[in-house]
Motif scaffolding. Structure first.
Motif, short mmCIF file in Angstrom:
data_model
loop_
_atom_site.label_atom_id
_atom_site.label_comp_id
_atom_site.label_asym_id
_atom_site.label_seq_id
_atom_site.Cartn_x
_atom_site.Cartn_y
_atom_site.Cartn_z
N SER A 1 -40.92 29.09 11.76
CA SER A 1 -39.49 29.10 11.83
C SER A 1 -38.92 28.55 10.84
CB SER A 1 -39.04 28.20 13.12
OG SER A 1 -39.55 27.06 13.28
N LYS A 2 -39.86 27.58 9.86
CA LYS A 2 -39.49 26.92 8.68
C LYS A 2 -39.41 27.69 7.51
CE LYS A 2 -40.73 22.92 5.50
NZ LYS A 2 -39.45 22.33 5.49
N SER B 1 -42.02 42.16 3.27
CA SER B 1 -40.56 41.64 3.71
C SER B 1 -40.12 42.00 5.22
CB SER B 1 -39.59 42.22 2.84
OG SER B 1 -39.86 41.91 1.34
N LYS B 2 -40.87 43.30 5.53
CA LYS B 2 -40.89 43.70 6.98
C LYS B 2 -41.60 42.95 7.84
CE LYS B 2 -39.96 48.48 5.42
NZ LYS B 2 -40.69 49.89 5.39
N GLU B 3 -42.67 42.30 7.69
CA GLU B 3 -43.46 41.81 8.45
C GLU B 3 -43.14 40.25 8.71
OE1 GLU B 3 -46.52 42.80 10.03
OE2 GLU B 3 -46.05 44.79 9.87
N TYR B 4 -42.80 39.51 7.40
CA TYR B 4 -42.56 38.00 7.64
C TYR B 4 -41.13 37.67 6.96
CZ TYR B 4 -47.68 38.56 7.81
OH TYR B 4 -48.95 38.78 8.23
N ASP B 5 -40.74 36.55 7.29
CA ASP B 5 -39.35 36.28 6.79
C ASP B 5 -39.13 34.71 6.59
OD1 ASP B 5 -39.28 35.18 9.32
OD2 ASP B 5 -37.19 36.15 9.79
N PHE B 6 -40.47 33.97 6.42
CA PHE B 6 -40.41 32.49 6.22
C PHE B 6 -39.96 32.07 4.72
CE2 PHE B 6 -44.76 34.17 6.55
CZ PHE B 6 -45.03 33.69 5.20
N ILE B 7 -40.18 32.99 4.01
CA ILE B 7 -40.18 32.80 2.44
C ILE B 7 -38.53 33.13 2.06
CG2 ILE B 7 -40.84 33.16 -0.09
CD1 ILE B 7 -43.48 33.67 0.84
N GLU B 8 -37.85 31.93 1.69
CA GLU B 8 -36.51 31.84 1.28
C GLU B 8 -36.45 32.59 -0.06
OE1 GLU B 8 -32.46 31.84 1.28
OE2 GLU B 8 -33.81 31.99 2.92
N SER B 9 -37.19 31.73 -1.01
CA SER B 9 -37.05 31.98 -2.57
C SER B 9 -38.16 32.16 -2.96
CB SER B 9 -36.12 31.04 -3.30
OG SER B 9 -36.64 29.74 -2.79
N THR B 10 -38.46 32.71 -4.10
CA THR B 10 -39.61 32.97 -4.88
C THR B 10 -39.55 32.87 -6.34
OG1 THR B 10 -40.55 34.58 -3.41
CG2 THR B 10 -41.75 34.42 -5.45
N ALA B 11 -40.34 32.05 -6.96
CA ALA B 11 -40.36 31.73 -8.34
C ALA B 11 -41.66 32.24 -8.85
CB ALA B 11 -39.81 30.16 -8.82
N ILE B 12 -41.47 33.01 -9.86
CA ILE B 12 -42.87 33.34 -10.76
C ILE B 12 -42.84 32.93 -11.97
CG2 ILE B 12 -43.93 35.58 -11.12
CD1 ILE B 12 -42.26 37.19 -9.19
N GLU C 1 -30.29 27.00 -0.74
CA GLU C 1 -29.46 26.48 0.27
C GLU C 1 -30.23 26.30 1.42
OE1 GLU C 1 -26.39 24.68 0.42
OE2 GLU C 1 -26.73 25.04 -1.87
N GLU C 2 -30.87 27.20 1.73
CA GLU C 2 -31.77 27.48 3.05
C GLU C 2 -32.83 26.47 3.09
OE1 GLU C 2 -32.41 29.04 6.90
OE2 GLU C 2 -30.87 29.71 5.54
N ILE C 3 -33.38 26.16 2.03
CA ILE C 3 -34.59 24.85 2.14
C ILE C 3 -33.78 23.56 2.13
CG2 ILE C 3 -36.20 23.99 0.40
CD1 ILE C 3 -36.93 27.08 -0.25
N LYS C 4 -32.79 23.50 1.49
CA LYS C 4 -32.21 22.22 1.48
C LYS C 4 -31.59 21.72 2.94
CE LYS C 4 -29.48 22.78 -2.44
NZ LYS C 4 -28.26 22.36 -3.31
#
Length: 138
Positions: free
Chosen positions: A60-61, A84-95, A134-137
């Motif tokens: 849930s985090k 993206s279809k299987e998992y939704d726990f990553i809010e933002s990605t930096a590469i 925002e979601e992580i904050k």
């Protein structure tokens, strides 16, 4: 710059997890991934990474994911569509990219990722951007 060699190592409480294909630094709100040189990332590899992250944070985090491309490796960009279809726990990605090949690879990956994505030139920039989500904050 590798996470272990940066000043950020002392700023964030973290846990290092070594897998056969790379190192992962688990911080409170984000993961820094440093994959090994010359590997190919496929769906099986992505699943192993996802399961390791779920073991650390639960389901849930919402977290940030930082791909620190300190090594050259290949990735099947289509795995991000399935991810993206299987998992939704990553809010933002930096590469983080360090050379032209890394920039081209990161640009291609960005096209397939469904969450917020930013291409960064440094670890500090990536961490700041991920933590400003925002979601992580919350």
């Amino acid at each position: 710059m590798k996470f272990e060699e940066s000043k950020n190592i002392i700023e964030f409480v973290h846990k290092k997890i070594q897998l056969p294909f790379g190192r992962f630094f688990i911080c409170e709100d984000f993961v820094v991934a440093e994959l090994n040189q010359e590997i190919h990332v496929d769906w099986l590899t992505i699943q192993k990474i996802a399961h390791m992250i779920i073991e650390q944070y639960g389901t849930s985090k919402k977290i940030g994911f930082i791909s620190n491309k300190v090594n050259s490796y290949s990735i099947d960009p289509f795995v991000w569509v399935t991810f993206s279809k299987e998992y939704d726990f990553i809010e933002s990605t930096a590469i983080i990219w360090y050379n032209n090949a890394g920039f081209m690879s990161a640009t291609l990956e960005k096209m397939f990722l469904k969450n917020n994505v930013k291409l960064c030139e440094s670890l500090e920039e990536a961490i700041h951007w991920v933590l400003s989500s925002e979601e992580i904050k919350n």
